[in-house]
Design an enzyme around this catalytic site. Structure first.
Site, PDB file in Angstrom:
ATOM      1  N   CYS A   2     -71.192 -43.890 -30.614  1.00 53.85           N
ATOM      2  CA  CYS A   2     -71.236 -44.948 -29.609  1.00 53.85           C
ATOM      3  C   CYS A   2     -72.187 -46.071 -30.026  1.00 53.85           C
ATOM      4  O   CYS A   2     -73.198 -45.820 -30.682  1.00 53.85           O
ATOM      5  CB  CYS A   2     -71.730 -44.389 -28.291  1.00 53.85           C
ATOM      6  SG  CYS A   2     -70.718 -43.069 -27.664  1.00 53.85           S
ATOM      7  N   ARG A  27     -69.463 -47.427 -37.327  1.00 55.70           N
ATOM      8  CA  ARG A  27     -70.020 -46.152 -36.887  1.00 55.70           C
ATOM      9  C   ARG A  27     -68.938 -45.184 -36.410  1.00 55.70           C
ATOM     10  O   ARG A  27     -69.203 -43.998 -36.263  1.00 55.70           O
ATOM     11  CB  ARG A  27     -70.997 -46.406 -35.735  1.00 55.70           C
ATOM     12  CG  ARG A  27     -72.154 -47.292 -36.138  1.00 55.70           C
ATOM     13  CD  ARG A  27     -72.878 -47.813 -34.926  1.00 55.70           C
ATOM     14  NE  ARG A  27     -73.476 -46.744 -34.180  1.00 55.70           N
ATOM     15  CZ  ARG A  27     -74.727 -46.310 -34.360  1.00 55.70           C
ATOM     16  NH1 ARG A  27     -75.486 -46.885 -35.256  1.00 55.70           N
ATOM     17  NH2 ARG A  27     -75.207 -45.341 -33.640  1.00 55.70           N
ATOM     18  N   TRP A  73     -67.480 -43.243 -28.498  1.00 58.16           N
ATOM     19  CA  TRP A  73     -66.980 -42.120 -29.310  1.00 58.16           C
ATOM     20  C   TRP A  73     -66.963 -40.931 -28.358  1.00 58.16           C
ATOM     21  O   TRP A  73     -68.021 -40.462 -27.941  1.00 58.16           O
ATOM     22  CB  TRP A  73     -67.927 -41.910 -30.486  1.00 58.16           C
ATOM     23  CG  TRP A  73     -67.445 -40.983 -31.546  1.00 58.16           C
ATOM     24  CD1 TRP A  73     -66.596 -41.287 -32.579  1.00 58.16           C
ATOM     25  CD2 TRP A  73     -67.789 -39.601 -31.724  1.00 58.16           C
ATOM     26  NE1 TRP A  73     -66.408 -40.191 -33.377  1.00 58.16           N
ATOM     27  CE2 TRP A  73     -67.119 -39.141 -32.876  1.00 58.16           C
ATOM     28  CE3 TRP A  73     -68.591 -38.710 -31.019  1.00 58.16           C
ATOM     29  CZ2 TRP A  73     -67.230 -37.839 -33.340  1.00 58.16           C
ATOM     30  CZ3 TRP A  73     -68.704 -37.400 -31.480  1.00 58.16           C
ATOM     31  CH2 TRP A  73     -68.022 -36.985 -32.636  1.00 58.16           C
ATOM     32  N   ASN A  99     -75.250 -44.372 -24.444  1.00 59.26           N
ATOM     33  CA  ASN A  99     -75.094 -43.513 -25.624  1.00 59.26           C
ATOM     34  C   ASN A  99     -75.868 -42.234 -25.353  1.00 59.26           C
ATOM     35  O   ASN A  99     -76.960 -42.285 -24.790  1.00 59.26           O
ATOM     36  CB  ASN A  99     -75.689 -44.165 -26.875  1.00 59.26           C
ATOM     37  CG  ASN A  99     -74.912 -45.373 -27.333  1.00 59.26           C
ATOM     38  OD1 ASN A  99     -73.855 -45.677 -26.781  1.00 59.26           O
ATOM     39  ND2 ASN A  99     -75.435 -46.057 -28.330  1.00 59.26           N
ATOM     40  N   GLY A 100     -75.344 -41.111 -25.811  1.00 54.86           N
ATOM     41  CA  GLY A 100     -76.050 -39.847 -25.611  1.00 54.86           C
ATOM     42  C   GLY A 100     -75.231 -38.933 -24.716  1.00 54.86           C
ATOM     43  O   GLY A 100     -74.031 -39.163 -24.507  1.00 54.86           O
ATOM     44  N   GLU A 480     -70.539 -31.525 -52.513  1.00 51.46           N
ATOM     45  CA  GLU A 480     -70.457 -32.930 -52.128  1.00 51.46           C
ATOM     46  C   GLU A 480     -69.075 -33.495 -52.488  1.00 51.46           C
ATOM     47  O   GLU A 480     -68.494 -34.259 -51.715  1.00 51.46           O
ATOM     48  CB  GLU A 480     -71.597 -33.716 -52.800  1.00 51.46           C
ATOM     49  CG  GLU A 480     -71.591 -35.210 -52.569  1.00 51.46           C
ATOM     50  CD  GLU A 480     -71.733 -35.632 -51.101  1.00 51.46           C
ATOM     51  OE1 GLU A 480     -71.974 -34.781 -50.235  1.00 51.46           O
ATOM     52  OE2 GLU A 480     -71.561 -36.837 -50.829  1.00 51.46           O
ATOM     53  N   LYS A 484     -66.595 -35.002 -49.681  1.00 48.97           N
ATOM     54  CA  LYS A 484     -66.134 -36.393 -49.758  1.00 48.97           C
ATOM     55  C   LYS A 484     -64.616 -36.441 -49.742  1.00 48.97           C
ATOM     56  O   LYS A 484     -64.013 -37.246 -49.041  1.00 48.97           O
ATOM     57  CB  LYS A 484     -66.676 -37.016 -51.051  1.00 48.97           C
ATOM     58  CG  LYS A 484     -67.069 -38.429 -50.977  1.00 48.97           C
ATOM     59  CD  LYS A 484     -68.441 -38.730 -50.459  1.00 48.97           C
ATOM     60  CE  LYS A 484     -68.866 -38.032 -49.222  1.00 48.97           C
ATOM     61  NZ  LYS A 484     -70.249 -38.209 -48.885  1.00 48.97           N
ATOM     62  N   GLU A 487     -63.193 -35.608 -46.285  1.00 49.79           N
ATOM     63  CA  GLU A 487     -63.502 -36.640 -45.290  1.00 49.79           C
ATOM     64  C   GLU A 487     -62.569 -37.841 -45.400  1.00 49.79           C
ATOM     65  O   GLU A 487     -62.071 -38.334 -44.397  1.00 49.79           O
ATOM     66  CB  GLU A 487     -64.936 -37.151 -45.478  1.00 49.79           C
ATOM     67  CG  GLU A 487     -65.997 -36.217 -44.956  1.00 49.79           C
ATOM     68  CD  GLU A 487     -67.385 -36.776 -45.204  1.00 49.79           C
ATOM     69  OE1 GLU A 487     -68.181 -36.782 -44.274  1.00 49.79           O
ATOM     70  OE2 GLU A 487     -67.686 -37.204 -46.334  1.00 49.79           O
ATOM     71  N   HIS A 503     -64.435 -13.329 -56.835  1.00 50.15           N
ATOM     72  CA  HIS A 503     -64.744 -12.476 -55.680  1.00 50.15           C
ATOM     73  C   HIS A 503     -63.905 -12.858 -54.459  1.00 50.15           C
ATOM     74  O   HIS A 503     -64.272 -12.526 -53.332  1.00 50.15           O
ATOM     75  CB  HIS A 503     -66.242 -12.556 -55.364  1.00 50.15           C
ATOM     76  CG  HIS A 503     -67.095 -12.081 -56.498  1.00 50.15           C
ATOM     77  ND1 HIS A 503     -67.147 -10.770 -56.886  1.00 50.15           N
ATOM     78  CD2 HIS A 503     -67.893 -12.750 -57.363  1.00 50.15           C
ATOM     79  CE1 HIS A 503     -67.951 -10.644 -57.933  1.00 50.15           C
ATOM     80  NE2 HIS A 503     -68.414 -11.836 -58.234  1.00 50.15           N
ATOM     81  N   LYS A 601     -70.507 -42.485 -38.000  1.00 50.66           N
ATOM     82  CA  LYS A 601     -71.526 -42.720 -39.018  1.00 50.66           C
ATOM     83  C   LYS A 601     -72.868 -42.112 -38.650  1.00 50.66           C
ATOM     84  O   LYS A 601     -73.551 -41.547 -39.473  1.00 50.66           O
ATOM     85  CB  LYS A 601     -71.672 -44.232 -39.233  1.00 50.66           C
ATOM     86  CG  LYS A 601     -72.680 -44.614 -40.304  1.00 50.66           C
ATOM     87  CD  LYS A 601     -72.191 -44.219 -41.669  1.00 50.66           C
ATOM     88  CE  LYS A 601     -73.172 -44.550 -42.771  1.00 50.66           C
ATOM     89  NZ  LYS A 601     -72.867 -43.768 -43.984  1.00 50.66           N
TER      90      LYS A 601
HETATM   91  C1  F6R Z   1     -70.789 -37.395 -45.290  1.00 48.18           C
HETATM   92  C2  F6R Z   1     -71.587 -38.012 -44.264  1.00 48.18           C
HETATM   93  C3  F6R Z   1     -72.199 -37.133 -43.228  1.00 48.18           C
HETATM   94  C4  F6R Z   1     -73.675 -37.487 -43.091  1.00 48.18           C
HETATM   95  C5  F6R Z   1     -74.327 -36.675 -41.959  1.00 48.18           C
HETATM   96  C6  F6R Z   1     -75.817 -36.953 -41.840  1.00 48.18           C
HETATM   97  O1  F6R Z   1     -70.165 -38.346 -46.085  1.00 48.18           O
HETATM   98  O2  F6R Z   1     -71.759 -39.191 -44.251  1.00 48.18           O
HETATM   99  O3  F6R Z   1     -72.034 -35.790 -43.544  1.00 48.18           O
HETATM  100  O4  F6R Z   1     -74.301 -37.223 -44.311  1.00 48.18           O
HETATM  101  O5  F6R Z   1     -73.706 -36.976 -40.746  1.00 48.18           O
HETATM  102  O6  F6R Z   1     -76.061 -38.297 -41.586  1.00 48.18           O
HETATM  103  P1  F6R Z   1     -77.499 -38.927 -41.788  1.00 48.18           P
HETATM  104  O7  F6R Z   1     -77.769 -38.922 -43.254  1.00 48.18           O
HETATM  105  O8  F6R Z   1     -77.402 -40.305 -41.220  1.00 48.18           O
HETATM  106  O9  F6R Z   1     -78.468 -38.057 -41.058  1.00 48.18           O
END
Ligand code: F6R
Length: 606
Positions: A2, A27, A73, A99-100, A480, A484, A487, A503, A601
């Site tokens: 949000c 975001r 959101w 927000n929250g 990672e 990626k 996502e 295993h 985000k």
């Molecule tokens: C993956 C990604 C998320 C963030 C996670 C933590 O590409 O962007 O997994 O890494 O939500 O976010 P921050 O770093 O802002 O605490």
């Protein structure tokens, strides 16, 4: 997640608010809305979908110089027009964006309904508008205070009173609120990204604070007490850094920015005179750092994975036991906090709720915690009070790329620092410093291999699943890489330590299950070759990310080579092709790379 924007001043509020909402689109959100004071009443427009759909609803002439706006959101209630914010009370006089999460909203909703209120949405947030209306007071802030006393949970809010066009109220508890100071005009936002076009002068509210905002200025108060005093800070980011420039996606732009971002993370932190690193924000004397017996790293998603890499770096270079754990798990398991453990919270945004809660739990139990954070002045950075900023510049794409790399570099700086206080020799320190300084140019070299990576991506894009495997620090890179890929491309991807394949995961190997093997030329290289043999024996396609050298002793379906660094730093470089791989698979599959479905985000709720 949000986003909140507010404006009060002398100009037309609507275009400013809409532009602010566009700035917050990165975001992730599912609906948007705006409320404006016109004459002595409110006009509210809301829409499911994108901000441009909200824009279509707005009349051409919408004169107002006070308003609030929101991108939602969904948490309570599906994405829909009626669940979009702002929410208004029954008389339509008060509008709220929130927000929250209001944890006791079900109970409050029941009480409101019992008292005859007709609720218009399924959200937790709507109760706030009704509660404000139910507590009339001379000053709007007192009505807001009375309402906030009744709720439990987290909030960043902005409140508008249709009868008082000269006032905006904002308050914060666990969800960020920033004031932007203009020339006889004030801005409000949950994220400085919405302010950067208008002002560089900002004030961050702290938890438990409320601000009364007028065009001419603002006053801040404790929610339950007297005035507080705030010193404006200057935003470090320019407006241009929020534009895509020559790139079609922020994701691609941010991958390309990595050489410069890493240069900034390193800047001023290499100290060749003593073959060590200098980390100004640590605020721990050498004696205190020497007394550290263990390092515990906390973060979520990519931040957690970068922590796994960081733990490896610290163990290898400083020989201090280190591990990483998802902050979301840590905070709920009543962790033992040790005086001689150094806790490190990692967060790009500095606002991730679970990471913040972990920091607060550590501090409450008397532990020391450093922050490795990108957004200057963010909540986690301020809560930790010491640590390192990444200086990676704003990361707008939902998935993290450059901040993952810069976090790994920050950990390398810290590991060298801790190592040089212990057994890391001057000679090894010098080699590592040189290797760190060489990373940006090596990343540039990897980026030139994009065409080869793109063609490999075309093969993977045709599949529905993929494995990523690696050993030791390369396992973090496999994690990672898999994260990626899933996502941005929605292709199912899983990471395993290469040693674990036999295993269980080997059961799924077949021609439709490609495996990406991260295999630096190190002492485990031969073991990875054996892994490839096992996969090929079951007709699984294999794609290898490795260093240049002798031809591979086994046939594979694709190879990407990266330049060699020092062994401890190699994972940082091995990760870069996987970012481009995910990006190109996503393009080939037509997904929304910058704003993947269901993701946000900055995850400011639990
Ligand atoms: C993956 C990604 C998320 C963030 C996670 C933590 O590409 O962007 O997994 O890494 O939500 O976010 P921050 O770093 O802002 O605490």
């Amino acid at each position: 997640m949000c986003g909140i924007v507010g404006y009060i001043g002398k100009r037309d509020a609507a275009p400013i608010l809409i532009e602010g909402l566009h700035r917050l689109e990165y975001r992730g959100y599912d609906s948007a809305g705006i409320a404006l004071v016109r004459g002595k009443s409110l006009s509210v427009f809301k829409s499911k979908g994108k901000v441009r759909e909200l824009e279509r609803l707005l009349p051409e002439r919408l004169k107002s110089s006070t308003g609030i706006a929101h991108t939602r959101w969904a948490t309570h209630g599906e994405p829909s027009d009626r669940n979009a914010h702002p929410h208004v009370d029954a008389s339509g006089r008060f509008a709220v964006v929130h927000n929250g999460i209001i944890e006791n909203s079900a109970q409050l909703r029941r009480q409101l309904v019992a008292n005859g209120t007709q609720l218009q949405s399924d959200t937790d947030s709507e109760v706030l508008a009704h509660l404000i209306a139910a507590h009339p007071a001379e000053r709007l802030e007192d009505s807001v205070r009375a309402a906030l006393r009744l709720i439990t949970g987290t909030y960043g809010i902005a409140v508008l009173d249709g009868e008082r066009p000269d006032t905006l109220i904002v308050a914060r508890n666990g969800s960020p609120v920033v004031l932007g100071i203009g020339d006889r005009e004030m801005y409000v936002a949950s994220d400085p990204a919405a302010l950067v076009r208008h002002t560089q002068s900002v004030v961050h509210l702290d938890d438990g604070e409320l601000a009364v905002v007028h065009a001419e200025g603002f006053e801040t108060f404790l929610l339950d007490g007297g005035p507080t005093s705030k010193t404006p800070a200057t935003l470090a980011w320019s407006e241009e850094s929020f534009d895509k420039g020559e790139f079609t996606h922020f994701t691609r732009k941010e991958i390309a920015e990595q050489p410069d971002a890493v240069r900034r993370t390193l800047s001023g932190r290499l100290e060749p005179r003593f073959q060590t690193t200098h980390i100004g924000g640590l605020e721990l004397a050498a004696r205190e750092l020497l007394a550290v017996r263990r390092v515990k790293i906390l973060g979520c998603g990519s931040a957690y994975i970068s922590g796994r890499l960081g733990a490896q770096l610290i163990e290898q270079l400083a020989r201090v036991p280190a591990d990483a754990e998802p902050a979301s798990e840590f905070r709920y398991r009543n962790p033992v906090i040790e005086a001689d453990t150094l806790y490190i919270a990692v967060s790009q945004s500095g606002e991730t709720f679970d990471t913040l809660a972990a920091v607060q739990e550590i501090k409450r139990k008397g532990g020391r915690v450093l922050g490795i954070v990108n957004v200057v002045g963010s909540t986690i950075a301020r809560e930790c009070g010491r640590g390192m900023y990444l200086h990676a510049g704003p990361e707008i794409a939902v998935v993290s790329t450059k901040t993952f790399t810069c976090t790994a570099v920050a950990f390398a700086l810290l590991a060298v620092h801790l190592g040089r206080l212990r057994d890391l020799s001057t000679a090894r320190g010098a080699q590592l410093l040189q290797a760190l300084a060489g990373l940006p140019a090596q990343i540039e070299t990897i980026l030139t291999q994009e065409p080869a990576i793109e063609s490999l991506a075309q093969s993977i894009a045709r599949q529905q699943n993929a494995y990523f495997v690696g050993r030791a620090a390369s396992f973090a890179i496999a994690m990672e890489g898999a994260l990626k890929l899933k996502e941005v491309s929605y292709l199912h991807a899983e990471a395993y330590p290469a040693s674990e394949l036999k295993h269980g995961p080997l059961a799924l190997i077949c021609p439709e299950m490609p495996t990406v093997i991260i295999m630096p030329r190190d002492e485990l290289f031969a073991k990875n070759v054996a892994t490839i043999e096992e996969i090929r024996a079951r007709k699984g396609p294999t794609y290898v990310v490795t260093h240049a050298g002798e031809p591979l002793p086994v046939a594979v379906d694709g190879v990407i080579e990266v330049p060699k660094s020092e062994p401890e730093l190699d994972p940082i470089l091995l990760n870069i092709p996987l970012q481009l791989l995910a990006y190109h698979v996503a393009l080939a599959r037509g997904s929304n790379v910058d704003q993947p479905r269901n993701l946000a985000k900055s995850v400011t709720v639990e």
